[in-house]
Design a protein around this motif. Sequence first.
Motif, PDB file in Angstrom:
ATOM      1  N   ARG B 225      -8.211 -63.955  17.180  1.00  0.00           N
ATOM      2  CA  ARG B 225      -9.121 -62.916  17.648  1.00  0.00           C
ATOM      3  C   ARG B 225      -9.443 -61.991  16.502  1.00  0.00           C
ATOM      4  N   ILE B 226     -10.410 -61.133  16.693  1.00  0.00           N
ATOM      5  CA  ILE B 226     -10.852 -60.317  15.574  1.00  0.00           C
ATOM      6  C   ILE B 226      -9.856 -59.200  15.303  1.00  0.00           C
ATOM      7  N   ARG B 227      -9.572 -58.378  16.300  1.00  0.00           N
ATOM      8  CA  ARG B 227      -8.560 -57.336  16.117  1.00  0.00           C
ATOM      9  C   ARG B 227      -7.269 -57.805  16.760  1.00  0.00           C
ATOM     10  N   PRO B 228      -6.192 -57.939  15.992  1.00  0.00           N
ATOM     11  CA  PRO B 228      -4.953 -58.489  16.539  1.00  0.00           C
ATOM     12  C   PRO B 228      -4.385 -57.663  17.685  1.00  0.00           C
ATOM     13  N   SER B 229      -4.764 -56.398  17.798  1.00  0.00           N
ATOM     14  CA  SER B 229      -4.167 -55.594  18.859  1.00  0.00           C
ATOM     15  C   SER B 229      -4.912 -55.741  20.168  1.00  0.00           C
ATOM     16  N   PHE B 230      -6.012 -56.435  20.233  1.00  0.00           N
ATOM     17  CA  PHE B 230      -6.988 -56.062  21.222  1.00  0.00           C
ATOM     18  C   PHE B 230      -7.817 -57.140  21.899  1.00  0.00           C
ATOM     19  N   ASP B 231      -8.446 -58.021  21.128  1.00  0.00           N
ATOM     20  CA  ASP B 231      -9.623 -58.721  21.638  1.00  0.00           C
ATOM     21  C   ASP B 231      -9.343 -59.943  22.503  1.00  0.00           C
ATOM     22  N   PHE B 232     -10.384 -60.351  23.204  1.00  0.00           N
ATOM     23  CA  PHE B 232     -10.397 -61.624  23.913  1.00  0.00           C
ATOM     24  C   PHE B 232     -10.195 -62.757  22.904  1.00  0.00           C
ATOM     25  N   PRO B 233      -9.654 -63.895  23.353  1.00  0.00           N
ATOM     26  CA  PRO B 233      -9.446 -64.999  22.408  1.00  0.00           C
ATOM     27  C   PRO B 233     -10.765 -65.608  21.939  1.00  0.00           C
ATOM     28  N   GLU B 234     -10.843 -65.861  20.641  1.00  0.00           N
ATOM     29  CA  GLU B 234     -11.934 -66.673  20.084  1.00  0.00           C
ATOM     30  C   GLU B 234     -11.468 -68.127  20.078  1.00  0.00           C
ATOM     31  N   LEU B 235     -10.187 -68.266  20.328  1.00  0.00           N
ATOM     32  CA  LEU B 235      -9.531 -69.570  20.335  1.00  0.00           C
ATOM     33  C   LEU B 235      -8.089 -69.310  20.766  1.00  0.00           C
ATOM     34  N   GLY B 236      -7.561 -70.155  21.654  1.00  0.00           N
ATOM     35  CA  GLY B 236      -6.159 -70.040  22.024  1.00  0.00           C
ATOM     36  C   GLY B 236      -5.577 -71.442  22.099  1.00  0.00           C
ATOM     37  N   VAL B 237      -4.435 -71.651  21.473  1.00  0.00           N
ATOM     38  CA  VAL B 237      -3.812 -72.983  21.500  1.00  0.00           C
ATOM     39  C   VAL B 237      -2.416 -72.857  22.110  1.00  0.00           C
ATOM     40  N   ALA B 238      -2.154 -73.657  23.137  1.00  0.00           N
ATOM     41  CA  ALA B 238      -0.824 -73.684  23.746  1.00  0.00           C
ATOM     42  C   ALA B 238      -0.230 -75.071  23.560  1.00  0.00           C
ATOM     43  N   VAL B 239       1.054 -75.122  23.179  1.00  0.00           N
ATOM     44  CA  VAL B 239       1.753 -76.411  23.113  1.00  0.00           C
ATOM     45  C   VAL B 239       3.097 -76.288  23.805  1.00  0.00           C
ATOM     46  N   ALA B 240       3.567 -77.397  24.341  1.00  0.00           N
ATOM     47  CA  ALA B 240       4.905 -77.447  24.931  1.00  0.00           C
ATOM     48  C   ALA B 240       5.449 -78.841  24.687  1.00  0.00           C
ATOM     49  N   ALA B 241       6.735 -78.927  24.427  1.00  0.00           N
ATOM     50  CA  ALA B 241       7.327 -80.238  24.178  1.00  0.00           C
ATOM     51  C   ALA B 241       8.785 -80.257  24.598  1.00  0.00           C
ATOM     52  N   ARG B 242       9.213 -81.439  25.020  1.00  0.00           N
ATOM     53  CA  ARG B 242      10.638 -81.679  25.225  1.00  0.00           C
ATOM     54  C   ARG B 242      11.006 -82.741  24.200  1.00  0.00           C
ATOM     55  N   THR B 243      12.045 -82.465  23.432  1.00  0.00           N
ATOM     56  CA  THR B 243      12.374 -83.400  22.356  1.00  0.00           C
ATOM     57  C   THR B 243      13.851 -83.747  22.398  1.00  0.00           C
ATOM     58  N   ASP B 244      14.161 -84.878  21.776  1.00  0.00           N
ATOM     59  CA  ASP B 244      15.555 -85.250  21.604  1.00  0.00           C
ATOM     60  C   ASP B 244      15.711 -85.400  20.101  1.00  0.00           C
ATOM     61  N   GLY B 245      16.278 -84.392  19.466  1.00  0.00           N
ATOM     62  CA  GLY B 245      16.283 -84.372  18.004  1.00  0.00           C
ATOM     63  C   GLY B 245      14.843 -84.327  17.532  1.00  0.00           C
ATOM     64  N   ASP B 246      14.442 -85.331  16.771  1.00  0.00           N
ATOM     65  CA  ASP B 246      13.093 -85.371  16.247  1.00  0.00           C
ATOM     66  C   ASP B 246      12.147 -86.202  17.112  1.00  0.00           C
ATOM     67  N   ARG B 247      12.732 -86.800  18.169  1.00  0.00           N
ATOM     68  CA  ARG B 247      11.926 -87.702  18.999  1.00  0.00           C
ATOM     69  C   ARG B 247      11.239 -86.908  20.111  1.00  0.00           C
ATOM     70  N   ILE B 248       9.945 -87.152  20.258  1.00  0.00           N
ATOM     71  CA  ILE B 248       9.172 -86.432  21.266  1.00  0.00           C
ATOM     72  C   ILE B 248       9.308 -87.145  22.607  1.00  0.00           C
ATOM     73  N   GLU B 249       9.890 -86.461  23.582  1.00  0.00           N
ATOM     74  CA  GLU B 249       9.976 -87.077  24.920  1.00  0.00           C
ATOM     75  C   GLU B 249       8.746 -86.737  25.760  1.00  0.00           C
ATOM     76  N   ALA B 250       8.298 -85.498  25.647  1.00  0.00           N
ATOM     77  CA  ALA B 250       7.094 -85.098  26.376  1.00  0.00           C
ATOM     78  C   ALA B 250       6.342 -84.096  25.518  1.00  0.00           C
ATOM     79  N   LEU B 251       5.039 -84.198  25.526  1.00  0.00           N
ATOM     80  CA  LEU B 251       4.231 -83.286  24.710  1.00  0.00           C
ATOM     81  C   LEU B 251       2.942 -82.946  25.448  1.00  0.00           C
ATOM     82  N   ARG B 252       2.610 -81.658  25.478  1.00  0.00           N
ATOM     83  CA  ARG B 252       1.362 -81.210  26.111  1.00  0.00           C
ATOM     84  C   ARG B 252       0.677 -80.225  25.180  1.00  0.00           C
ATOM     85  N   LEU B 253      -0.642 -80.261  25.199  1.00  0.00           N
ATOM     86  CA  LEU B 253      -1.404 -79.328  24.376  1.00  0.00           C
ATOM     87  C   LEU B 253      -2.649 -78.906  25.149  1.00  0.00           C
TER      88      LEU B 253
END
Lengths: 158, 326
Positions: B225-253
């Motif tokens: 966003r333009i002002r870090p304290s304030f603005d609506f997103p110009e872009l937002g990225v969400a990720v979530a993962a369940r892993t076993d060590g380095d192996r990806i068991e589940a991944l969402r983006l």
Amino acid sequence: MSTRTVPIRFQLNGLPVERSIPPERILLDLIRDELRLTGTKRGCDLGTCGCCTVLLDGTPVLSCLTLAARADGRSVTTIEGIMTGGRLHPVQAAFVECGATQCGFCTPGFVLTAVALLRENPHPDRATIVRAISGNLCRCTGYTKIVRAIERASEVAP
Amino acid sequence: MHLDAFELHRPESLSETLRLAQTWAGQSDFLAGGTDLLPNYKMHLNLRPHLIALDRVSELGGVSLDRFGATATLGELERYLGQARAYPGVADAVTEVATPLVRATATLGGNLLVDTRCFFFNQSHFWRQSLGYCLKADGDRCHVVPQKERCYATFSGDLAPALMVVDAEVEVAGASGVRRLPLRDLYDRTGDGIRRLRLAPGELLVAVHLPSEARQFRASYLKLRIRPSFDFPELGVAVAARTDGDRIEALRLAVGGLETYPRRFDELTDPLEGQRWSEERIRDLAAAVSAAVRPVRNTSLAPDYRKRMAGVYVRRAIDRMRHRGG
Ligand SMILES: Cc1cc2nc3c(=O)[nH]c(=O)nc-3n(C[C@H](O)[C@H](O)[C@H](O)COP(=O)(O)OP(=O)(O)OC[C@H]3O[C@@H](n4cnc5c(N)ncnc54)[C@H](O)[C@@H]3O)c2cc1C
Ligand code: SF4
Ligand code: FES
Ligand code: FES
């Protein structure tokens, strides 16, 4: 659409207020234009500047985005309501002492936000202060003295 | 700024709310915190003669580990997630919405259903009249992508992507009863950009439900966003993962702030399940997301920049998630 009025009763700075208002009446307009307490400022009127901040049951909210009907049964504190016995609130005193105000238009909003912050967290660190005031804009001071004033108030707070 | 007259209803139970919504279907809006609706009403955008306020309906409130009430304020949710140390991606997103003053009244339901935004829409009536109105309010053409069929206004809610990646479901109530659907299905990508939700007239959001698996995910949300304290997103990225060590068991983006709908990219993340994290895989995923998104010129930052930054933010969000404990 016929505008019926809705009755509301609330405490304003500790005193009871009873009114009949149109449902679309905004709290800021009620406070400034009808109740004539002009310490609460209208800046953007759209939620971006924080000049219109009041305390609703102790929580700082933007009165420009609050329907007056929502104040029904609750307590509203404006900048006029925080002095006690003719003495400035410690936050106000700290703003004066630190020179944290220039044109003064944003000051009531900052002071009320700071009063609520210090009630919840009497000794906030600088980062917490900066985050708490991030919805209040000041076009004059550059914020340094405002942050300093809030720190000062937290040092002298009882 | 002037608000036109409306009738205000303040029901005290869910059943009364649904009755009112039924009576005034098509002529009413729900009012939660009002931090999105009231600015739009002040600008005379799509006014309706009846407002049904939700703040007195206790069934819609409350926050617990597996259920967030629709009228829980973002301030409430922020405090709860901070204390419970749960759902780090949702916690990232909630603290980045607007300002503490807005979050004091803004609600979760309002955030998921926040109206889409556009330079040519979020303007005063006078401004819009001078230019000639657009499809989304009062007019018949689009000023961003010149045609008369579809609106490209940007979905600018922060919580939707963060909740979508942990498989959140929404509970919806209406005349025909209560139903649940995955949050990501709430957004109807087959619509014309104006009708964009799978909600029938008079239906409302009751709560968001979090499955227990959601608590096994590491997650993060990053916002441009333009002002870090304030603005609506110009872009937002969400990720979530369940892993076993380095192996990806589940991944969402999921991404928001780029198109008319928040969007999950299962077609890009599913093939990575069972694989190991590698620099190359992350780079390819970031490039594929960046290539897939289609921002248009209707927010403050240029679309090519937002498109490129989508890739950068995918990498950063994954990095942040992986360096997070839990
Ligand atoms: C200065 C400013 C900055 C902002 N910045 C951000 C930002 O960075 N990120 C962001 O995501 N948002 C931002 N917003 C928008 C808004 O504050 C939030 O999205 C907020 O969460 C909306 O919630 P609300 O309760 O105020 O919604 P309202 O304004 O009450 O409602 C929004 C819409 O949702 C509908 N609705 C609300 N609740 C329900 C329900 N339970 N069932 C059915 N319909 C419902 C309403 O009818 C309306 O159409 C900002 C707003 C302002 C004023
Ligand atoms: S994308 Fe087009 S139709 Fe939609 S709000 Fe902007 S100008 Fe209007
Ligand atoms: S006047 Fe209310 S936030 Fe600016
Ligand atoms: S002192 Fe002038 S805006 Fe803050």
